[in-house]
Design an enzyme around this catalytic site. Structure first.
Site, mmCIF file in Angstrom:
data_model
loop_
_atom_site.group_PDB
_atom_site.id
_atom_site.type_symbol
_atom_site.label_atom_id
_atom_site.label_comp_id
_atom_site.label_asym_id
_atom_site.label_seq_id
_atom_site.Cartn_x
_atom_site.Cartn_y
_atom_site.Cartn_z
ATOM 1 N N ASP A 1 0.870 -1.171 0.000
ATOM 2 C CA ASP A 1 0.000 0.000 0.000
ATOM 3 C C ASP A 1 0.915 1.232 0.000
ATOM 4 O O ASP A 1 2.139 1.119 0.121
ATOM 5 C CB ASP A 1 -0.981 -0.015 1.170
ATOM 6 C CG ASP A 1 -2.200 0.856 0.854
ATOM 7 O OD1 ASP A 1 -2.159 1.619 -0.138
ATOM 8 O OD2 ASP A 1 -3.192 0.802 1.593
HETATM 9 C C1 BGC Z 1 -4.945 3.279 -0.129
HETATM 10 C C2 BGC Z 1 -5.106 2.250 -1.213
HETATM 11 C C3 BGC Z 1 -4.996 2.914 -2.555
HETATM 12 C C4 BGC Z 1 -3.667 3.621 -2.636
HETATM 13 C C5 BGC Z 1 -3.421 4.268 -3.972
HETATM 14 C C6 BGC Z 1 -3.725 4.142 -0.318
HETATM 15 O O1 BGC Z 1 -3.726 5.218 0.541
HETATM 16 O O2 BGC Z 1 -4.922 2.642 1.121
HETATM 17 O O3 BGC Z 1 -6.331 1.591 -1.076
HETATM 18 O O4 BGC Z 1 -5.159 1.980 -3.576
HETATM 19 O O5 BGC Z 1 -3.623 4.608 -1.641
HETATM 20 O O6 BGC Z 1 -4.213 5.358 -4.173
#
Ligand code: BGC
Length: 761
Positions: free
Chosen positions: A295
């Site tokens: 993530d």
């Molecule tokens: C989130 C993810 C997301 C990623 C990219 C993160 O902050 O937890 O779910 O896909 O950002 O935007």
């Protein structure tokens, strides 16, 4: 050197250049098997280039998390040119994607195409309802179709990978990301996960209108303690296996190509550094051959968690644990080569990660045509098209849940009425888009006001009453809630006093749920509750339309207001969907995918909890499991939802009452539409295993059918139960089907139904 010798040398050089060129292109031969093509390519890759594939950067113009200290635009371009970037996120639009892809393909040594990821969570530009709302439809075909059209629109904008679906089970309304999943139930979550993965990916991943999907967040992110975002999750093996993991496993079974790990720790280990989750379960037991992306900056955050000493240590731990791609930590690109060279990280781990990443790129067909998603004509034709809007409208209507309709105040009469429409959210064209709507233009939703204006037979008067939020609503910033300005109350009350019916649209603004939007109160934000009570005082004919990204606790409304419609955040076509339901052109059929509490103090509340030793008040004393200041039941249970017609359940039958293990159990029930309108009902089957070696939930959903019934019509609905539904995982992670009695219940909601029993010998 004489002329002859020179010619010979030249010939030799040309010969070797030709051979090596031929070799370097061999992975482009479509007739070869993908695994062979990967090997041919990897044989030519330097360690730097391999690590480059494991690096993902964000296009800085859109960020969804804190930006790192390094990572200027120039540095990213430099890295792309060197072949040090395997993936970009949030670069979108055919022109931008093409420009970046061109650098990767034409300016790097090996020309490896980039994979472009984006959060297509409930649509790209034309938005469907938020995922939790879609789950309320219990309509798996519709949910699959919603993902399919989202893939169509996203792929037309150059994208080939979505960071979805979110398959996190969550039963805590305080957690803002509950809006992104399918709710509290694992069985429903499994079905929805499969529908979404197959919707995004289609049957041919290499087609230019399908995209790779990503099951996230692996794992247990939805069990953040106290509903507090990014908080730790603690749970035992049985719960992990029975509740959290099945939707992820279902995604793997449906062919999901990527996984995203999560920000949280699980039992003290950051998921990003968790070998048990990523290597033992996902890549081991489940044999997943796609790749895992971290993530946003979750590799770097392992240092902050106190799990890694520094960036190098975090990189080593993440790659060892099975995190294949680094999203925005800027660490793999910096550390991994050194870590391999000094022997800390085995190059085999790098090779494994790169093979996985390249596999998905080959499957998408990016090596055959890196610009296949960059057709500007197609982008123009598909984006925001009529077909796209029809699809999201269909999904929006199906997602609405009718919570209360005393005295059949709904559907509204189509003429001769004076209707007061009250609430800032009624005219809001932004908020209904919900959270995770990065590509959608602001203010592009059809508001409820606009939707209701389509019905011309009545007099419609709109009054804002009060603002919910103040200032601009932004994805990256706190929402400022209005609690002080009451200046619109009088006009709202006047409109109500002159109306036959008052429709009040109240609830949360779009960015009050989603990432980093935990709440400690679940009432109507700001002074909306006061507005509701003030208006109700004047006119009791109130229809409350709720906009929210999570369950709300609204005991006063549930007791007093005659009609309540759960309309979530329904995306681009919100207003049309709500108006069609209010006017009865669509008979609501949604059912709650999550329990609605009476108060925040009940959270987490869920229907499939374990039994305590003292569940009922059998004696006249206090020593039983209860609250002294509230009932312990939810305000609205899981699986609950009304229709403008009514349904009767009769004749629950089992083909026999005793079975041996491995046999299938056949059940049927007759459902009759007893009202005056055609309608749809979600027929739900629950089981309970009353004595087991691990205490089982009081009830568990194990089957459902969405049936359409004409008025007066009866249908026999059949279910089959097998070992897959009857067993459970114990604390060693073993799946067991145990002999003994089982209770079964079939009905239209989780707390009521016809009951029966059977026995497994
Ligand atoms: C989130 C993810 C997301 C990623 C990219 C993160 O902050 O937890 O779910 O896909 O950002 O935007």
């Amino acid at each position: 050197m004489n002329k002859f010798l020179k010619q010979i040398i030249n010939l030799i050089v040309v010969f070797f250049v030709t051979i090596s060129c031929a070799q370097s292109k061999m992975h482009l031969d479509k007739d070869k098997a993908i695994e062979e093509r990967i090997t041919l390519l990897m044989d030519q890759m330097t360690l730097d280039e391999k690590v480059g594939q494991m690096n993902q950067y964000n296009g800085s113009w859109d960020f969804t998390g804190p930006l790192p200290e390094s990572g200027s635009e120039e540095e990213k371009y430099e890295h792309i040119k060197k072949g040090w970037v395997g993936s970009m996120l949030s670069v979108r639009g055919t022109d931008k994607v093409r420009a970046v892809q061109k650098i990767a393909v034409e300016e790097t040594r090996l020309g490896i195409p980039i994979i472009f990821g984006f959060d297509v969570i409930h649509g790209y530009k034309t938005l469907s309802p938020i995922p939790l709302a879609e789950a309320a439809s219990w309509d798996l075909e519709a949910i699959k179709n919603s993902a399919r059209v989202a893939a169509d629109e996203a792929s037309a904008a150059g994208l080939n990978w979505t960071f979805g679906p979110n398959v996190d089970i969550s039963n805590d309304a305080r957690w803002g990301r509950i809006m992104e999943g399918a709710g509290e139930d694992t069985y429903l979550g499994v079905k929805v996960a499969k529908a979404r993965v197959t919707g995004f990916q289609g049957t041919d991943l290499s087609a230019n209108n399908t995209i790779a999907s990503c099951a996230k967040h692996f794992a247990a992110y939805g069990f953040a303690e106290a509903g507090l975002e990014y908080n730790s999750a603690e749970m035992g093996t049985s719960k992990l296996y029975n509740v959290v993991l099945p939707p992820f496993k279902a995604a793997v079974d449906a062919g999901v190509r990527t996984f995203m790990n999560s920000f949280n720790t699980l039992n003290g280990v950051p998921a990003t550094g968790d070998t048990f989750l990523q290597r033992d379960i996902l890549k081991g037991a489940w044999n997943f051959n796609g790749y895992v992306v971290s993530d946003w900056a979750s590799i770097r955050e392992m240092v902050v968690h106190g799990y890694a000493a520094d960036g190098a240590d975090a990189s080593a731990k993440a790659v060892t644990a099975g995190s294949d791609m680094d999203m925005e930590s800027h660490l793999y690109v910096k550390e991994l080569v050194k870590l391999v060279e000094d022997g800390t990280v085995d190059e085999k781990l790098i090779d494994d990660a790169v093979r996985r990443i390249l596999r998905v790129k080959f499957e998408l067909g990016l090596f055959d045509d890196p610009y296949k998603y960059c057709d500007a004509e197609r982008e123009k034709a598909v984006t925001g098209s009529e077909a796209m809007n029809d699809a999201v409208l269909d999904m929006a209507k199906k997602s609405i849940v009718l919570l209360k309709n005393d005295g059949n105040i709904l559907p509204l009469k189509k003429s001769g009425q004076r209707i007061a429409l009250i609430g800032a959210l009624a005219a809001d064209k932004n908020s209904p888009l919900g959270s995770w709507r990065i590509a959608a233009d602001d203010n592009t939703a059809v508001s409820v006001l606009e939707g209701m204006q389509e019905y011309k037979g009545n007099t419609l008067v709109y009054e804002k009453g009060t603002d919910v939020s103040l200032g601009q609503q932004l994805f990256v910033q706190e929402v400022k809630i209005n609690s002080e300005d009451y200046s619109g109350f009088d006009a709202a009350k006047k409109a109500a006093s002159e109306a036959d019916v008052v429709v009040m649209v109240l609830g949360e603004v779009g960015f009050q749920s989603g990432e980093a939007r935990s709440r400690t109160e679940l009432g109507l934000p700001g002074n909306q509750q006061e507005l509701l009570e003030a208006v109700f005082e004047i006119n009791k004919n109130v229809v409350l339309v709720l906009n929210n990204g999570r369950p709300l606790a609204l005991p006063w409304a549930a007791e007093n207001v005659p009609a309540i419609v759960e309309a979530w955040q329904l995306g681009t076509q919100t207003g049309n969907a709500v108006a069609q339901v209010l006017y009865g052109d669509y008979n609501p059929s949604g059912k709650l995918p999550v329990s609605f509490p009476r108060s925040v103090g009940q959270c987490p509340i869920y229907y499939n909890h374990l039994r305590t030793g003292r569940p009922v008040n059998s004696q006249d004393n206090v020593f039983w499991s209860h609250y002294i200041d509230s009932q312990k039941t939810p305000l609205y249970p899981f699986g609950y939802g009304l229709s403008y017609t009514s349904f009767k359940y009769e004749n629950l039958k089992l083909n026999k009452s005793q079975y041996t293990k491995g046999e299938t159990i056949e059940l049927s029930v007759e459902v009759t539409n007893t009202g005056n309108l055609d309608g749809k009902e979600v027929v739900q089957l629950y089981i309970n295993d009353p004595v087991a070696s691990i205490v089982r939930p009081v009830k568990e959903l194990k089957g459902f059918e969405l049936v359409e019934l004409k008025k007066g019509e009866t249908k026999t609905v059949k279910f089959i139960l097998t070992d897959a539904e009857l067993g459970f995982y114990n604390n060693n992670g073993d799946y067991l089907v145990e002999a003994g009695k089982f209770n079964v219940m079939i009905g239209g909601q989780s707390d009521k139904g016809l009951t029966g029993q059977f026995e497994i010998e």
